[in-house]
Design a protein around this motif. Structure first.
Motif, mmCIF file in Angstrom:
data_model
loop_
_atom_site.group_PDB
_atom_site.id
_atom_site.type_symbol
_atom_site.label_atom_id
_atom_site.label_comp_id
_atom_site.label_asym_id
_atom_site.label_seq_id
_atom_site.Cartn_x
_atom_site.Cartn_y
_atom_site.Cartn_z
ATOM 1 N N ILE A 246 0.847 -1.179 0.000
ATOM 2 C CA ILE A 246 0.000 0.000 0.000
ATOM 3 C C ILE A 246 0.890 1.239 0.000
ATOM 4 C CG2 ILE A 246 -1.862 1.233 1.197
ATOM 5 C CD1 ILE A 246 -2.745 -1.552 0.447
ATOM 6 N N GLY A 247 0.548 2.233 -0.813
ATOM 7 C CA GLY A 247 1.334 3.460 -0.853
ATOM 8 C C GLY A 247 2.768 3.201 -1.269
ATOM 9 N N ASP A 248 3.728 3.714 -0.515
ATOM 10 C CA ASP A 248 5.139 3.490 -0.839
ATOM 11 C C ASP A 248 5.584 2.066 -0.541
ATOM 12 O OD1 ASP A 248 5.307 6.059 -1.715
ATOM 13 O OD2 ASP A 248 6.592 6.799 -0.101
ATOM 14 N N GLY A 249 4.771 1.307 0.174
ATOM 15 C CA GLY A 249 5.037 -0.109 0.380
ATOM 16 C C GLY A 249 6.396 -0.410 0.973
ATOM 17 N N CYS A 250 7.132 -1.308 0.321
ATOM 18 C CA CYS A 250 8.422 -1.770 0.835
ATOM 19 C C CYS A 250 9.450 -0.650 0.932
ATOM 20 C CB CYS A 250 8.966 -2.890 -0.053
ATOM 21 S SG CYS A 250 7.947 -4.377 -0.046
ATOM 22 N N LEU A 251 9.265 0.416 0.158
ATOM 23 C CA LEU A 251 10.226 1.516 0.184
ATOM 24 C C LEU A 251 10.281 2.214 1.539
ATOM 25 C CD1 LEU A 251 9.660 3.261 -3.275
ATOM 26 C CD2 LEU A 251 11.609 1.848 -2.577
ATOM 27 N N VAL A 252 9.209 2.116 2.344
ATOM 28 C CA VAL A 252 9.193 2.829 3.622
ATOM 29 C C VAL A 252 10.287 2.317 4.563
ATOM 30 C CG1 VAL A 252 6.726 3.316 3.458
ATOM 31 C CG2 VAL A 252 7.479 1.281 4.700
ATOM 32 N N SER A 253 10.728 1.082 4.365
ATOM 33 C CA SER A 253 11.766 0.527 5.243
ATOM 34 C C SER A 253 13.115 1.224 5.038
ATOM 35 C CB SER A 253 11.922 -0.975 4.994
ATOM 36 O OG SER A 253 12.386 -1.220 3.676
ATOM 37 N N LYS A 254 13.254 1.968 3.942
ATOM 38 C CA LYS A 254 14.506 2.666 3.642
ATOM 39 C C LYS A 254 14.389 4.173 3.823
ATOM 40 C CE LYS A 254 15.683 -0.830 0.169
ATOM 41 N NZ LYS A 254 15.993 -1.085 -1.261
ATOM 42 N N MET A 255 13.210 4.633 4.258
ATOM 43 C CA MET A 255 12.965 6.069 4.389
ATOM 44 C C MET A 255 13.138 6.538 5.823
ATOM 45 S SD MET A 255 9.570 6.182 1.943
ATOM 46 C CE MET A 255 9.335 7.954 1.900
ATOM 47 N N LEU A 256 13.359 7.833 5.984
ATOM 48 C CA LEU A 256 13.347 8.464 7.299
ATOM 49 C C LEU A 256 11.925 8.909 7.615
ATOM 50 C CD1 LEU A 256 16.519 10.713 6.921
ATOM 51 C CD2 LEU A 256 16.385 8.443 7.981
ATOM 52 N N GLY A 257 11.637 9.087 8.885
ATOM 53 C CA GLY A 257 10.308 9.539 9.266
ATOM 54 C C GLY A 257 9.960 10.865 8.624
ATOM 55 N N SER A 258 10.956 11.738 8.522
ATOM 56 C CA SER A 258 10.731 13.047 7.914
ATOM 57 C C SER A 258 10.400 12.952 6.438
ATOM 58 C CB SER A 258 11.974 13.931 8.098
ATOM 59 O OG SER A 258 13.124 13.283 7.566
ATOM 60 N N GLU A 259 10.797 11.836 5.809
ATOM 61 C CA GLU A 259 10.497 11.614 4.386
ATOM 62 C C GLU A 259 9.160 10.912 4.202
ATOM 63 O OE1 GLU A 259 14.906 10.833 2.496
ATOM 64 O OE2 GLU A 259 14.046 9.265 3.769
ATOM 65 N N ASN A 260 8.870 9.991 5.118
ATOM 66 C CA ASN A 260 7.684 9.148 4.956
ATOM 67 C C ASN A 260 6.402 9.808 5.457
ATOM 68 O OD1 ASN A 260 6.069 6.566 6.592
ATOM 69 N ND2 ASN A 260 6.329 6.502 4.385
ATOM 70 N N ASN A 261 6.497 10.652 6.477
ATOM 71 C CA ASN A 261 5.295 11.265 7.039
ATOM 72 C C ASN A 261 4.624 12.199 6.028
ATOM 73 O OD1 ASN A 261 5.756 9.971 9.437
ATOM 74 N ND2 ASN A 261 6.564 11.764 10.499
#
Length: 369
Positions: A246-261
């Motif tokens: 859903i959404g960015d999916g697996c990519l969220v595991s490589k993101m920072l909170g400031s990027e993902n929020n």
């Protein structure tokens, strides 16, 4: 066999086998008063039926639906809607050889282990033709959702390593292209690639993306019946799907909170999100943005290339599977993903109607019983 019923408020029961007399579905919980005819359902079924392009199985089926109950004088009655599609082009003899061994990538061994028996004619209940009933149900749910202003549409995002270019997105191209890609250039390249795989006796998988637009914020339950969890179960129940995001999916595991929020803002009187990394769902509840889901589809397991397996006597053998098979199932599975998402969305919307006491009070305050 259990597990053939899906949903809580809208329940969908599919029935039938690939090489039986017919397949279909019974849909219960559909409100009375919806205008519905067989053509409404046929439009979706035509998108998944075989023999419609150069990249599908040559099995020719009209897949004409018949509504057997639940509709009177062109409107739903509120009683169970039963629908049937007859099988007219079975060639069960094509499958007689495989009765003695287990096909790689198929459910043959699992069925034998579970039941001590399996319907080897095209896979029986594990065949892709089981999805006919899902599409029939999805057509009904899509029609009611559209009357609420909610749109559900899916398309092929990628086949193999060929991916559509988002900058060339053309929604009308989804129904025009052979691959259901909304990018004409990518579609043409993909057809060449699929035919190349077929010529080598091989197959290929891909990615389907589904978007739900205009879903109001606040739909979905916060624990076990989260909107994203419900979508994942619905889509993962499709035989060829091996992963959902859903959404960015697996990519969220490589993101920072400031990027993902996703930051919030105001558009007039409305709360909006400035980005949509969440794919329209936060905490299992819709946030008013587009819901974006991706389903990852495995390559068609029936291929003519030589493969190693074992027979029911425990002997190791080499096989090459004949018969009529899709070199890729992605284009025909697009409408199945779309249907399961529509069923899930309507089911959770109906649950949401009694989330607040005010909703119940205001409804019945204006109704004469």
């Amino acid at each position: 066999m259990g597990g053939s019923v899906f949903g809580k408020n809208i329940t969908v029961s599919t029935w039938g086998e690939s090489h039986g007399a017919a397949l279909g579905a019974v849909v219960d919980g559909v409100p009375a008063g919806i205008e519905l005819c067989e053509e409404d359902i046929q439009k979706l079924l035509d998108r998944r039926k075989p023999g419609t392009s150069s990249v599908t199985t040559p099995r020719k089926e009209d897949d004409k639906v018949k509504i057997l109950s639940g509709v009177f004088e062109g409107k739903t009655t509120g009683t169970p809607i039963s629908m049937m599609v007859e099988n007219t082009s079975q060639k069960s003899g094509d499958y007689s050889e495989i009765a003695s061994y287990y096909r790689p990538g198929h459910a043959d061994y699992g069925f034998d282990s579970k039941y001590g028996f399996r319907d080897y004619r095209g896979g029986g209940r594990s065949s892709g033709r089981e999805t006919i009933g899902r599409v029939c149900a999805g057509a009904i749910c899509k029609k009611l959702l559209s009357q609420m202003g909610i749109e559900v549409f899916a398309y092929t995002r990628a086949i193999g390593d060929i991916e559509m270019d988002p900058s060339k997105f053309d929604k009308e191209q989804i129904l025009k292209s052979v691959t259901a890609m909304p990018d004409k250039d990518a579609d043409e390249k993909t057809v060449e690639f699929i035919n190349e795989c077929r010529s080598k006796g091989d197959s290929v998988g891909g990615v389907i993306e589904c978007v739900i637009r205009k879903m109001p914020a606040g739909v979905g339950e916060p624990v076990f019946d989260k909107f994203d969890a419900s979508l994942a179960k619905a889509v993962m129940s499709i035989g060829a799907i091996k992963a959902v995001e859903i959404g960015d999916g697996c990519l969220v595991s490589k993101m920072l909170g400031s990027e993902n929020n996703d930051e919030f803002g105001m558009d007039g009187q409305n709360v909006i999100k400035k980005t949509n990394h969440s794919g329209g769902i936060l905490g299992g509840i819709t946030d008013g943005s587009d819901i974006v889901l991706r389903a990852y589809v495995k390559p068609t397991p029936s291929i003519s290339s030589k493969q190693q397996t074992v027979n029911k006597s425990g002997e190791e053998i080499e096989i090459s599977i004949g018969g009529r098979h899709d070199p890729v199932v992605v284009p025909r599975a697009v409408v199945v993903v779309e249907s399961m998402c529509a069923i899930t969305a309507l089911d959770l919307l109906m649950s949401n109607m009694h989330s607040k006491a005010d909703s119940i009070i205001n409804f019945y305050r204006n109704v004469t019983l």
